[in-house]
Design a protein around this motif. Structure first.
Motif, PDB file in Angstrom:
ATOM      1  N   PRO A 183     -34.960   5.745 -67.667  1.00 35.13           N
ATOM      2  CA  PRO A 183     -36.213   5.910 -68.408  1.00 35.13           C
ATOM      3  C   PRO A 183     -37.388   5.133 -67.817  1.00 35.13           C
ATOM      4  N   ASP A 184     -37.120   3.968 -67.253  1.00 34.57           N
ATOM      5  CA  ASP A 184     -38.204   3.154 -66.692  1.00 34.57           C
ATOM      6  C   ASP A 184     -38.581   3.586 -65.279  1.00 34.57           C
ATOM      7  N   MET A 185     -37.748   4.354 -64.623  1.00 35.13           N
ATOM      8  CA  MET A 185     -37.980   4.841 -63.257  1.00 35.13           C
ATOM      9  C   MET A 185     -37.417   6.252 -63.139  1.00 35.13           C
ATOM     10  N   PRO A 186     -38.010   7.243 -63.833  1.00 31.53           N
ATOM     11  CA  PRO A 186     -37.413   8.578 -63.868  1.00 31.53           C
ATOM     12  C   PRO A 186     -37.247   9.225 -62.498  1.00 31.53           C
ATOM     13  N   GLY A 187     -38.078   8.857 -61.545  1.00 29.49           N
ATOM     14  CA  GLY A 187     -37.954   9.409 -60.198  1.00 29.49           C
ATOM     15  C   GLY A 187     -36.691   8.968 -59.483  1.00 29.49           C
ATOM     16  N   GLU A 188     -36.040   7.946 -59.989  1.00 32.16           N
ATOM     17  CA  GLU A 188     -34.795   7.445 -59.397  1.00 32.16           C
ATOM     18  C   GLU A 188     -33.555   8.033 -60.061  1.00 32.16           C
ATOM     19  N   SER A 189     -33.733   8.900 -61.040  1.00 35.02           N
ATOM     20  CA  SER A 189     -32.599   9.506 -61.739  1.00 35.02           C
ATOM     21  C   SER A 189     -31.753  10.302 -60.754  1.00 35.02           C
ATOM     22  N   THR A 190     -30.449  10.357 -61.022  1.00 35.04           N
ATOM     23  CA  THR A 190     -29.535  10.889 -60.013  1.00 35.04           C
ATOM     24  C   THR A 190     -28.221  11.360 -60.620  1.00 35.04           C
ATOM     25  N   ARG A 191     -27.523  12.205 -59.875  1.00 38.28           N
ATOM     26  CA  ARG A 191     -26.124  12.525 -60.183  1.00 38.28           C
ATOM     27  C   ARG A 191     -25.194  11.553 -59.468  1.00 38.28           C
ATOM     28  N   HIS A 192     -25.726  10.812 -58.510  1.00 42.24           N
ATOM     29  CA  HIS A 192     -24.905   9.974 -57.625  1.00 42.24           C
ATOM     30  C   HIS A 192     -25.157   8.497 -57.906  1.00 42.24           C
ATOM     31  N   HIS A 249     -26.492   2.454 -56.996  1.00 37.76           N
ATOM     32  CA  HIS A 249     -26.079   1.050 -57.092  1.00 37.76           C
ATOM     33  C   HIS A 249     -26.003   0.399 -55.710  1.00 37.76           C
ATOM     34  N   GLU A 250     -25.520   1.126 -54.712  1.00 33.48           N
ATOM     35  CA  GLU A 250     -25.471   0.580 -53.346  1.00 33.48           C
ATOM     36  C   GLU A 250     -26.876   0.252 -52.845  1.00 33.48           C
ATOM     37  N   GLN A 251     -27.830   1.117 -53.135  1.00 39.26           N
ATOM     38  CA  GLN A 251     -29.217   0.870 -52.729  1.00 39.26           C
ATOM     39  C   GLN A 251     -29.770  -0.365 -53.438  1.00 39.26           C
ATOM     40  N   GLN A 252     -29.478  -0.523 -54.727  1.00 41.02           N
ATOM     41  CA  GLN A 252     -29.953  -1.694 -55.455  1.00 41.02           C
ATOM     42  C   GLN A 252     -29.351  -2.979 -54.891  1.00 41.02           C
ATOM     43  N   LEU A 253     -28.083  -2.933 -54.508  1.00 38.87           N
ATOM     44  CA  LEU A 253     -27.457  -4.106 -53.897  1.00 38.87           C
ATOM     45  C   LEU A 253     -28.126  -4.465 -52.578  1.00 38.87           C
ATOM     46  N   LEU A 254     -28.403  -3.461 -51.749  1.00 41.44           N
ATOM     47  CA  LEU A 254     -29.075  -3.709 -50.469  1.00 41.44           C
ATOM     48  C   LEU A 254     -30.462  -4.314 -50.663  1.00 41.44           C
ATOM     49  N   LEU A 255     -31.145  -3.916 -51.723  1.00 42.27           N
ATOM     50  CA  LEU A 255     -32.494  -4.406 -51.997  1.00 42.27           C
ATOM     51  C   LEU A 255     -32.488  -5.634 -52.902  1.00 42.27           C
ATOM     52  N   ASN A 256     -31.286  -6.114 -53.236  1.00 41.94           N
ATOM     53  CA  ASN A 256     -31.118  -7.295 -54.084  1.00 41.94           C
ATOM     54  C   ASN A 256     -31.818  -7.108 -55.436  1.00 41.94           C
ATOM     55  N   GLN A 257     -31.644  -5.925 -56.023  1.00 37.96           N
ATOM     56  CA  GLN A 257     -32.248  -5.615 -57.313  1.00 37.96           C
ATOM     57  C   GLN A 257     -31.199  -5.660 -58.409  1.00 37.96           C
ATOM     58  N   ALA A 258     -31.642  -6.061 -59.584  1.00 37.18           N
ATOM     59  CA  ALA A 258     -30.756  -6.019 -60.751  1.00 37.18           C
ATOM     60  C   ALA A 258     -30.588  -4.557 -61.179  1.00 37.18           C
ATOM     61  N   PRO A 259     -29.445  -4.201 -61.732  1.00 39.23           N
ATOM     62  CA  PRO A 259     -29.254  -2.819 -62.191  1.00 39.23           C
ATOM     63  C   PRO A 259     -30.292  -2.434 -63.239  1.00 39.23           C
ATOM     64  N   TRP A 260     -30.757  -1.201 -63.168  1.00 38.89           N
ATOM     65  CA  TRP A 260     -31.727  -0.691 -64.130  1.00 38.89           C
ATOM     66  C   TRP A 260     -30.994  -0.056 -65.302  1.00 38.89           C
ATOM     67  N   ARG A 261     -31.624  -0.111 -66.440  1.00 35.87           N
ATOM     68  CA  ARG A 261     -31.093   0.550 -67.639  1.00 35.87           C
ATOM     69  C   ARG A 261     -31.104   2.055 -67.400  1.00 35.87           C
ATOM     70  N   HIS A 262     -30.012   2.713 -67.767  1.00 34.72           N
ATOM     71  CA  HIS A 262     -29.968   4.166 -67.606  1.00 34.72           C
ATOM     72  C   HIS A 262     -29.164   4.808 -68.723  1.00 34.72           C
ATOM     73  N   ASP A 312     -37.201  19.956 -55.214  1.00 35.37           N
ATOM     74  CA  ASP A 312     -37.262  18.495 -55.214  1.00 35.37           C
ATOM     75  C   ASP A 312     -35.871  17.991 -55.550  1.00 35.37           C
ATOM     76  N   VAL A 313     -35.151  17.548 -54.528  1.00 37.94           N
ATOM     77  CA  VAL A 313     -33.764  17.124 -54.735  1.00 37.94           C
ATOM     78  C   VAL A 313     -33.514  15.795 -54.045  1.00 37.94           C
ATOM     79  N   GLU A 314     -32.352  15.220 -54.356  1.00 39.84           N
ATOM     80  CA  GLU A 314     -31.948  13.975 -53.715  1.00 39.84           C
ATOM     81  C   GLU A 314     -31.505  14.238 -52.296  1.00 39.84           C
TER      82      GLU A 314
END
Length: 115
Positions: free
Chosen positions: A59-68, A73-86, A113-115
């Motif tokens: 909800p806070d980043m709808p453009g990041e919504s995904t089936r995968h 999560h792997e991308q968030q780990l690489l960027l040292n980001q906390a998991p987002w609410r989904h 417009d796809v992943e």
């Protein structure tokens, strides 16, 4: 949501088929294009196979919504980001051929417009 669809409807004499995987965003899309021309909104996910899948909506980043979700999560780990609410919901996946099977006439423009 639906800005490109609205542009096409305003600029060209055309029919638009807008496909959205998120049920929340699909409702917003349908509301935004209502009364603006010949448009069909489809709540589905375009895929190479017909199946039901899980769709993860951020909800806070709808453009990041995904089936995968694992890739997200792997991308968030690489960027040292906390998991987002989904939110997770089932979504029908359909082939483009199936979604367009009821359409008549030539397809002049296909924007996906796809992943």
């Amino acid at each position: 949501i639906g800005l490109f669809s609205l542009f096409c409807l305003a600029r060209f004499d055309c029919r638009v088929v807008a496909v959205e995987a998120s049920s929340h965003l699909c409702r917003v899309l349908a509301r935004n294009v209502l009364g603006n021309g010949d448009v069909r909104v489809v709540h589905a996910c375009v895929s190479d196979t017909a199946e039901t899948s899980e769709f993860h909506y951020f909800p806070d980043m709808p453009g990041e919504s995904t089936r995968h979700l694992h890739e997200h999560h792997e991308q968030q780990l690489l960027l040292n980001q906390a998991p987002w609410r989904h939110e997770t919901e089932p979504v029908v996946c359909a082939t483009l051929e199936r979604i367009l099977s009821t359409e008549r006439g030539a397809i002049v423009l296909l924007k996906v417009d796809v992943e």
